[in-house]
Design a protein around this motif. Structure first.
Motif, PDB file in Angstrom:
ATOM      1  N   ASP A 254     -24.857   2.011 -21.391  1.00  0.00           N
ATOM      2  CA  ASP A 254     -24.927   3.280 -20.680  1.00  0.00           C
ATOM      3  C   ASP A 254     -23.555   3.621 -20.115  1.00  0.00           C
ATOM      4  O   ASP A 254     -23.073   2.975 -19.182  1.00  0.00           O
TER       5      ASP A 254
ATOM      6  N   ASN B  58     -27.156  -0.078 -14.031  1.00  0.00           N
ATOM      7  CA  ASN B  58     -28.425  -0.245 -14.741  1.00  0.00           C
ATOM      8  C   ASN B  58     -28.480  -1.665 -15.293  1.00  0.00           C
ATOM      9  O   ASN B  58     -27.762  -2.009 -16.229  1.00  0.00           O
TER      10      ASN B  58
ATOM     11  N   GLY C  16     -32.387  -1.388 -18.049  1.00  0.00           N
ATOM     12  CA  GLY C  16     -32.581  -0.431 -19.127  1.00  0.00           C
ATOM     13  C   GLY C  16     -33.689   0.558 -18.858  1.00  0.00           C
ATOM     14  O   GLY C  16     -33.538   1.516 -18.091  1.00  0.00           O
ATOM     15  N   PHE C  17     -34.860   0.324 -19.496  1.00  0.00           N
ATOM     16  CA  PHE C  17     -36.032   1.190 -19.347  1.00  0.00           C
ATOM     17  C   PHE C  17     -37.235   0.292 -19.077  1.00  0.00           C
ATOM     18  O   PHE C  17     -38.034   0.003 -19.962  1.00  0.00           O
TER      19      PHE C  17
ATOM     20  N   GLN D 171     -41.091   5.429 -20.075  1.00  0.00           N
ATOM     21  CA  GLN D 171     -40.003   4.926 -19.247  1.00  0.00           C
ATOM     22  C   GLN D 171     -38.853   5.936 -19.253  1.00  0.00           C
ATOM     23  O   GLN D 171     -38.315   6.283 -20.298  1.00  0.00           O
ATOM     24  N   ARG D 172     -38.481   6.384 -18.061  1.00  0.00           N
ATOM     25  CA  ARG D 172     -37.448   7.419 -17.960  1.00  0.00           C
ATOM     26  C   ARG D 172     -36.048   6.857 -17.699  1.00  0.00           C
ATOM     27  O   ARG D 172     -35.075   7.612 -17.733  1.00  0.00           O
ATOM     28  N   GLY D 173     -35.931   5.563 -17.441  1.00  0.00           N
ATOM     29  CA  GLY D 173     -34.605   4.965 -17.249  1.00  0.00           C
ATOM     30  C   GLY D 173     -34.451   4.314 -15.892  1.00  0.00           C
ATOM     31  O   GLY D 173     -35.037   4.765 -14.900  1.00  0.00           O
ATOM     32  N   ASP D 174     -33.665   3.248 -15.842  1.00  0.00           N
ATOM     33  CA  ASP D 174     -33.492   2.485 -14.605  1.00  0.00           C
ATOM     34  C   ASP D 174     -32.084   2.623 -14.021  1.00  0.00           C
ATOM     35  O   ASP D 174     -31.667   1.794 -13.203  1.00  0.00           O
ATOM     36  N   LEU D 175     -31.350   3.642 -14.429  1.00  0.00           N
ATOM     37  CA  LEU D 175     -30.014   3.823 -13.875  1.00  0.00           C
ATOM     38  C   LEU D 175     -30.122   4.230 -12.407  1.00  0.00           C
ATOM     39  O   LEU D 175     -30.682   5.275 -12.072  1.00  0.00           O
TER      40      LEU D 175
ATOM     41  N   ARG E 118     -32.857   7.607  -8.946  1.00  0.00           N
ATOM     42  CA  ARG E 118     -32.919   7.079 -10.311  1.00  0.00           C
ATOM     43  C   ARG E 118     -32.732   8.234 -11.282  1.00  0.00           C
ATOM     44  O   ARG E 118     -33.350   9.289 -11.116  1.00  0.00           O
TER      45      ARG E 118
ATOM     46  N   GLY F  30     -32.753   8.753 -18.511  1.00  0.00           N
ATOM     47  CA  GLY F  30     -31.966   8.122 -19.550  1.00  0.00           C
ATOM     48  C   GLY F  30     -31.273   9.141 -20.429  1.00  0.00           C
ATOM     49  O   GLY F  30     -31.515  10.350 -20.352  1.00  0.00           O
TER      50      GLY F  30
END
Length: 845
Positions: free
Chosen positions: A383, A424, A427-428, A442-446, A492, A495
């Motif tokens: 990312d 991150n 990931g997801f 899953q929309r993303g873990d950033l 958050r 992604g």
């Protein structure tokens, strides 16, 4: 060339405080070197050169100023000779201190020769004696300026008394030749310290000390010239500390105490504390330009007046780099200035200002299975949005008073800082589908974490010294106070390439206070038996306004469903409430600390220390009407220290061996889902260290090794990510080459640093790889020009700087991701070369 009589030396102080006889032992000359002027030098304009300088605690002449000149050639000859003199430093109340002194080089023989006469003891026919030299005439003897009385004024500030074998006053000195990229890396001069950085250049280093994973400083109390660095209330971690604002060339000394053994240590001193002392010994104007691998560029400007102490300085640095591999570019700018002056014979003051701003990109972690399968390169990223920025500005000042048996000190500081970090680790994986939300994958873990704070701090003390039972005794009373106003948010992000937040985890406004007071005594029962210590008490208060107090409800209103919103305005069964909630808490911690020192006997001192410490919690864990739950620390150690000058005082040697233990009732453990440390269970540590340093006029070398076992008290499992074994070597050599260029010597120097880290414990019974890295630097200096070439990771070892073991899903493993924990790593930097060209004008050559 022929020799003239030895020079006249007169040592006296500029300002003589009214101290009782016997309180100050003035400096003594150990080694003298004759001053030699070129045979072609014009006649001196007067019969002496008067120099004013500081005899440092290392026994060398510094901050040299020509008060009365005999001409440029004669002045240069006197300065060159003085630079090679060795002194026994001044001693005040048993403590080695700096002192300001004057020295007069008298040249009556030269004047006689110019007038056609000849000195009685001159050997005109001998080529072994230079024509222009000077000789020392002891104070009170006949000769020019012999009427000056010998006296001493204390210009340095007394260091606190040692707290045992793990209290290290580290003079960087010639070990500055060992290449570093940040000032934080100077911490590696202390035993057992490991630095890693999964965030890349510009991101604060992750610090390991004495078996603790302090992350970005949460378990180490850090300060710069007394100004606190730890960020209270920072969402990335309470006690988050970014040392990147320090210009490395301005680091003169470090005081590192491993363990909470000094009553002056406050919040966050779990593994210990470290204080940076800034200054600049190099006088004049210095311009330093560097360029190297990965398009790295750096420009540094430094200045310090010839007539001022090293604490009067200025510096600015600009640097940028593309970084190795993907997404590791960074840019930063730093500025710092300090001024030291005197208000009277008894009172001095210092003022300082620091500014810093930086932006950086971060590659983050790489799954080991993706790397081995060729889906991602060793230096690649998942990312490219990871990274961050930071800003810091501070002003501080202090006033220091010393007269006779009483010393008082007062300091105040104002600090503004902001930081933003995007990371991150998984990931997801962590975007849980809640019943009230619209169906989503899953929309993303950033994580996008932002913090901004203003800190006002003050500290001060009064110290009284008296002689009782034929020994010097000390009592010190002091305080520390800080007030923080902090704003923090954590979101958050979706992604892909979007910068769009889909959820808000925290939105906190915090007002935090910490007021501590302490009493510290230094009791000397005999010349070889001392008891040092006292007690410290801190009151910490929290007032936290959470603007996102509700993120979920069990039974939302069917007519007003919250959907995907964060920071909800309803509670269970759909009842309305404001999304904000204010809580406050306070708590007091009382911490006894004591050290016993026996010796020295022929340079050997045996020590034992015991102390309690404290770490405050993150604001998001504060509950209304409940006492602040501190993490309580209890530590002990025993050690043996040897320090002496060997081989006719040509070698300054010190060594120590220590065994230690620490217990923490609420330790911090890294959480990959939170991207930071979170509160865990109780842990204990047991370990030992060995350290030695040797310094001479040709080299400066140090080596240390630390072994520690860190485990959870309930299960006996090892604390993850903490290194069991850390070994470090730093060395520097320096000397003039055997030939000259255009009549001036060429000075050669080199430095090397070697780090070895054993296999670290990872979750689920795994172990990391070892780390073995060598850095080297070489320099040539001639007159006002210095050329240097440095290499980090000299042998280009491919290593994993950080390793983890957890579940993740970066959507690279077809057809279905696995939730089995796998190895992750951040890549260590490959070999990088840096060429440096520096110019200095206006300083001593």
């Amino acid at each position: 060339m022929r020799s003239l009589p030895l020079p006249l030396v007169v040592l006296f102080a500029l300002l003589a405080p009214r101290a009782r006889a016997g309180e100050v032992v003035p400096p003594e000359v150990v080694t003298r070197v004759e001053a030699v002027a070129p045979a072609t030098a014009p006649p001196p304009s007067q019969d002496h050169v008067l120099l004013e300088f500081t005899v440092t605690v290392e026994g060398r002449a510094g901050d040299v100023v020509v008060l009365e000149s005999a001409g440029p050639a004669w002045d240069a000859a006197a300065r060159e000779a003085l630079s090679r003199w060795v002194f026994k430093p001044a001693v005040h109340e048993g403590t080695i201190v700096a002192s300001r002194t004057r020295l007069s080089f008298a040249m009556p023989a030269v004047l006689l020769a110019r007038d056609g006469g000849q000195p009685d003891d001159a050997d005109a026919g001998s080529a072994a004696h230079p024509p222009h030299s000077s000789e020392v005439i002891e104070d009170g003897a006949d000769g020019a300026h012999a009427d000056h009385a010998m006296s001493t004024v204390i210009t340095g500030r007394l260091l606190p008394k040692s707290r045992g074998a793990s209290d290290l006053n580290i003079e960087v000195g010639k070990l500055s030749l060992v290449p570093v990229q940040t000032a934080g890396e100077r911490l590696k001069l202390a035993p057992g310290v490991l630095l890693t950085n999964e965030g890349g250049d510009g991101h604060p280093e992750r610090i390991f000390m004495r078996g603790f994973d302090a992350r970005e400083g949460q378990d180490i109390e850090l300060s710069v010239d007394g100004v606190p660095v730890n960020d209270s209330g920072n969402l990335h971690g309470n006690g988050y500390a970014d040392l990147n604002f320090i210009i490395p060339e301005l680091v003169e000394n470090l005081r590192v105490i491993e363990g909470p053994f000094d009553p002056r240590q406050g919040n966050y001193a779990v593994a210990g504390s470290a204080e940076y002392e800034l200054g600049l010994a190099k006088k004049g104007l210095t311009v330093k330009a560097s360029a190297g691998s990965f398009n790295a560029q750096r420009l540094v400007l430094l200045w310090s007046p010839e007539s001022a102490s090293s604490r009067t300085y200025g510096g600015v640095s600009l640097q940028r780099a593309d970084g190795f591999g993907q997404n590791r570019g960074s840019q930063s700018a730093r500025a710092a200035a300090g001024y030291e002056g005197r208000l009277s014979e008894t009172t001095s003051f210092r003022v300082r200002a620091i500014g810093y701003t930086a932006g950086f990109r971060s590659a983050g972690v790489v799954r080991d299975d993706d790397f081995r399968a060729g889906r991602l390169g060793f230096f690649d990223t998942y990312d490219a949005r990871q990274g961050g920025d930071a800003t810091r500005a501070s002003v501080s000042g202090d006033v220091h008073y010393h007269l006779g048996s009483f010393t008082a000190h007062q300091q105040a500081a104002l600090v503004f800082r902001s930081s933003r970090v995007r990371e991150n680790f998984t990931g997801f994986l962590s975007d849980v589908q809640l019943p009230r939300q619209s169906p989503h994958g899953q929309r993303g873990d950033l994580i996008d974490r932002d913090s901004e704070a203003v800190t006002v701090s003050a500290r001060g003390y009064g110290k009284l010294r008296k002689r009782l039972f034929e020994q010097s005794q000390e009592l010190e009373l002091g305080y520390f106070a800080r007030y923080d106003v902090v704003q923090g948010q954590q979101q958050r992000l979706l992604g892909g390439d979007s910068n769009t937040p889909y959820a808000k985890d925290y939105d906190l406004s915090s007002r935090l206070s910490d007021v501590g007071l302490y009493a510290d005594a230094n009791l000397n029962f005999t010349s070889w038996l001392s008891l040092r210590g006292g007690v410290r008490a801190d009151l910490l208060t929290y007032l936290v306004n959470n603007a996102c107090a509700v993120n979920d409800v069990r039974r939302p209103s069917p007519s007003n469903a919250p959907g995907d919103a964060s920071c909800l305005s309803q509670r269970d069964f759909g009842q309305y409430r404001e999304p904000t909630e204010r809580v406050s808490a306070f708590g007091t911690a009382v911490m006894p600390r004591v050290s016993l020192l026996v010796g020295p006997f022929k340079g050997v001192t045996v020590t034992g220390s015991f102390g309690d410490g404290v770490r405050s919690i993150d604001p998001q864990f504060v509950s209304e009407n409940k006492e602040t739950p501190f993490a309580a620390i209890r530590a002990w150690e025993g050690g043996v220290v040897f320090a002496d000058k060997l081989f006719d005082e040509r070698l300054d040697f010190s060594a120590r061996g220590v065994v230690f233990g620490t217990r923490v009732d609420k330790d911090l453990v890294f959480s990959e889902q939170e991207g930071r440390n979170v509160i865990g269970g109780s842990t204990s540590r047991l370990g030992g260290l060995l350290q030695a340093r040797a310094r001479s006029s040709l080299f400066d070398v140090q080596a240390h090794a630390t072994f520690v076992r860190s485990q959870f008290d309930d299960t006996g499992l090892l604390v993850p990510y903490v290194p069991d074994l850390v070994v470090r070597f730093d060395g520097a050599v320096f000397h003039d080459l055997p030939w000259k260029l255009l009549g001036a010597p060429v000075k050669a120097s080199a430095g090397v640093g070697v780090t070895y880290v054993g296999r670290r414990a990872l979750p689920f019974g795994q172990r990391s790889d070892v780390i073995f890295v060598t850095d080297a630097n070489a320099e040539l200096a001639w007159r006002w020009v210095t050329v240097g070439l440095s290499a980090t990771n000299l042998f280009d070892n491919r290593y994993r700087l950080s390793e983890f073991n957890f579940a993740s899903d970066f959507q690279t493993t077809p057809p279905f991701p696995t939730l089995v924990p796998v190895r992750h790593f951040t890549a260590g930097a490959p070999r990088a070369l840096m060429l440096t060209l520096a110019f200095n004008v206006g300083g001593a050559s």
